[in-house]
Design an enzyme around this catalytic site. Structure first.
Site, mmCIF file in Angstrom:
data_model
loop_
_atom_site.group_PDB
_atom_site.id
_atom_site.type_symbol
_atom_site.label_atom_id
_atom_site.label_comp_id
_atom_site.label_asym_id
_atom_site.label_seq_id
_atom_site.Cartn_x
_atom_site.Cartn_y
_atom_site.Cartn_z
ATOM 1 N N ASP A 213 17.522 -53.437 75.068
ATOM 2 C CA ASP A 213 16.377 -52.323 74.427
ATOM 3 C C ASP A 213 16.961 -51.206 75.295
ATOM 4 O OD1 ASP A 213 13.876 -51.551 73.211
ATOM 5 O OD2 ASP A 213 13.434 -51.195 75.261
ATOM 6 N N GLU A 286 30.308 -66.585 82.260
ATOM 7 C CA GLU A 286 30.161 -67.831 82.964
ATOM 8 C C GLU A 286 29.630 -69.202 82.044
ATOM 9 O OE1 GLU A 286 27.122 -66.818 85.809
ATOM 10 O OE2 GLU A 286 28.238 -65.553 86.704
HETATM 11 C C1 BGC Z 1 12.158 -50.376 71.046
HETATM 12 C C2 BGC Z 1 10.755 -49.729 70.687
HETATM 13 C C3 BGC Z 1 10.129 -49.514 71.972
HETATM 14 C C4 BGC Z 1 11.314 -48.845 73.079
HETATM 15 C C5 BGC Z 1 10.623 -48.736 74.275
HETATM 16 C C6 BGC Z 1 12.837 -49.270 71.697
HETATM 17 O O1 BGC Z 1 14.057 -48.806 71.668
HETATM 18 O O2 BGC Z 1 12.887 -50.723 69.855
HETATM 19 O O3 BGC Z 1 10.081 -50.522 69.866
HETATM 20 O O4 BGC Z 1 9.064 -48.903 71.929
HETATM 21 O O5 BGC Z 1 12.283 -49.261 72.858
HETATM 22 O O6 BGC Z 1 10.899 -49.961 74.762
#
Ligand code: BGC
Length: 579
Positions: A213, A286
């Site tokens: 993310d 690993e």
């Molecule tokens: C996720 C979102 C989220 C954001 C903050 C993003 O890129 O896909 O849904 O709100 O990251 O974590």
């Protein structure tokens, strides 16, 4: 067959992720197995056979970890615990075991840019006070102004308002997103150590990969310099609690092209972030079994994004240029060309993605009057998508997406042609974006509505009292309904995925067909195969287009019953042909 554009040889390497079709499960909206209104891991396990029959290779699950759910789980309070709303670690183990038994890989979400304010580290940081090692795990700074009453710099949160919140002792902490999502300090070796351990925790539990993310956000520019050019903010106030705007670019129709939608602020895409991927690459190595990382990095242009998938970094990066290209021939063509070129230079496969939980569903975006519309949610007062046109284009786009060399992502419901819920009552909306902008931004709920499984059963087979209401239109497009209809979008996806597998699409080379340079609006290319080349043609123009190969080739698949008339390809239609 010549074209002014570059052709590409088949990518090297045989790892499973190079040409995998990866299905995104948004757990809270997939299937509810315990009747609490929210989907869960038990529901995923129950529906794995459906995904197997659909023909995908892997499942990526959005976060199911312990979380106060201020941002639907992207605010993690404990990275090693399953939130009771979604089940338990034992439920995860059962799901993974069943997935592996069926030959499906499991990819879990990793949220390393920020934690939840409920994470024990953040609580400890607040308790320990300025100058403590606990504060060093986050981005605490003294304020500016005479008494530190002003934030350390002028950065804005991607959800709007300030990116800084002041704590009672006077210090400020950085949060690129909501004030409940404090940014971690990736200059601190303890943070590196902790995330290595989190990776190993899930790798030991059998995860085949991670979706990372905000993968371009962890390292911030030295000195945290001011930045005045954020590209996709709505006006927020200076109060962090008044934060506004969207998680992601909201460019509307951008005549400059999709590259302009990427935020290039000093908190994104810093060179230092690549050291993290080199580190994690070593951790993954690993383990046996070709584990992988796919990064969510809103970075452009394509060569810049390709740096994340160099040999010793991540394996894949989401191709958001393709997602925002819209139903627009030249943009799509140029994105395909630049993506293939940039990734072939680093030996990585491309990915192709049309929708996810952060975007308006493409079957609705494609139904708007602008071919490149990219709104942040659609409401009852807005232009309503033309359902027929949107779905027709979405079906054609699927045949493009699923034929291109590399890996393809299918967001849950794409396979049903599911539209955005464009008439959600305000009282039902849960995306913080909506509430923090007093409704100025509708946000992402419309793309997150629980799936319709069956015309009978509560919540259309999802479960009783779904956490978001389903629109009337879902009644006609349930999974059960579509399974019984050979012309349904679900049947089209199933055929396309079976053929993709049989023909080895995804792992072929690529050559442009000259039609892609003509002005009929046709996107056409050839996928060279020993056993007979496959040609793909899609008509993104305004009139039926002549495609000579429709007379000479064998029609393998068409996006609709009326896609082909003689040697013409209908508007908003696509075909796969064996030459
Ligand atoms: C996720 C979102 C989220 C954001 C903050 C993003 O890129 O896909 O849904 O709100 O990251 O974590």
């Amino acid at each position: 067959m010549t074209s002014s554009r570059t052709d590409f040889p088949a990518p090297s390497g045989s790892e499973w992720w190079r040409d995998a079709v990866i299905y995104q499960v948004y757990p809270r909206s997939f299937k509810d197995s315990n009747g609490d209104g929210m989907g869960d891991l038990g529901g995923v396990t129950e529906k794995l056979p459906y995904l197997k029959q659909l023909g995908v290779d892997a499942v990526w699950l959005s976060p199911f970890y312990l979380s106060p759910q201020h941002d639907a789980g992207y605010d993690v309070a404990d990275y090693r615990t399953v939130d009771p709303r979604f089940g338990s670690l034992e439920d995860f183990d059962r799901m993974r075991e069943e997935a592996h038994r069926l030959g499906l890989k499991i990819i879990v979400d990793l949220v390393p840019n920020h934690t939840s304010e409920d994470h024990e580290w953040f609580r400890a940081a607040l308790a320990a006070g300025p100058g403590s090692p606990e504060r060093e795990r986050y981005m605490f700074r003294e304020g500016t102004g005479e008494n530190g009453e002003l934030p350390p710099n002028n950065w804005k949160s991607l959800f709007g308002g300030r990116a800084w919140t002041r704590v009672p002792d006077g210090q400020w902490y950085l949060h690129l997103f909501d004030s409940t999502q404090p940014d971690l300090n990736w200059e601190n070796p303890e943070v590196w150590e902790e995330f290595r351990a989190i990776l190993r925790f899930w790798l030991d539990r059998g995860a085949d990969g991670f979706r990372v993310d905000v993968a371009h956000g962890m390292i911030k520019a030295d000195g945290l310099p001011d930045w005045d050019e954020q590209v996709h903010m709505v006006e927020g106030t200076d109060s962090a609690d008044d934060a506004a705007a969207a998680t992601h670019p909201t460019p509307g129709e951008d005549p400059e092209g999709p590259g302009k939608t990427m935020d290039t602020g000093p908190y994104f895409d810093q060179d230092g972030v690549h050291e993290i991927y080199r580190d994690w690459n070593r951790v993954l190595r690993e383990y046996p079994g070709e584990r992988m990382l796919v990064v969510e990095a809103w970075v452009g242009p394509a060569p810049r994004l390709a740096r994340y998938v160099r040999e010793d970094e991540a394996q894949q990066a989401f191709n958001f240029d393709f997602l925002v290209a819209g139903w627009h021939r030249d943009r799509m063509r140029d994105t395909i060309e630049t993506s293939l070129r940039a990734n072939s230079e680093v030996g990585a496969p491309c990915t192709w993605v049309l929708s996810n939980h952060d975007t308006v569903r493409h079957s609705s975006r494609y139904g708007l009057s602008s071919r490149t519309a990219y709104p942040n949610g659609i409401g009852a007062q807005d232009e309503q998508p033309h359902p027929g046109q949107g779905l027709r284009r979405a079906r054609a786009a699927a045949l493009v997406e699923l034929s291109l060399p590399g890996s393809a992502y299918v967001y849950q419901g794409d396979e049903l042609g599911l539209p955005e819920h464009t008439e959600l009552p305000d009282a039902a909306r849960q995306d913080p974006t909506f509430h923090r902008t007093a409704g100025a931004e509708l946000g992402r709920d419309g793309a997150r509505v629980p799936l319709p499984w069956s015309p009978v059963g509560e919540g259309l087979g999802f479960g009783p009292a779904p956490w978001l209401p389903q629109p009337e239109s879902f009644h006609e497009i349930t999974v059960d309904h579509q399974l019984g209809d050979p012309q349904s979008t679900l049947s089209l996806y199933r055929r396309a995925l079976r053929l993709r597998h049989e023909l080895g699409l995804g792992a072929t080379g690529f050559a442009w067909h000259p039609l892609s340079d003509e002005d009929q609006g046709v996107l056409a290319y050839v996928l060279p195969r020993e056993d007979g080349d496959v040609m793909v043609a899609a008509n993104l123009g305004d009139a039926p287009a002549t495609v000579a190969e429709l007379s000479t080739g064998e029609l393998l698949l068409a996006s609709g019953q009326d896609a082909v008339v003689g040697d013409t390809l209908s508007v908003d239609s696509a075909v796969w042909l064996k030459l």
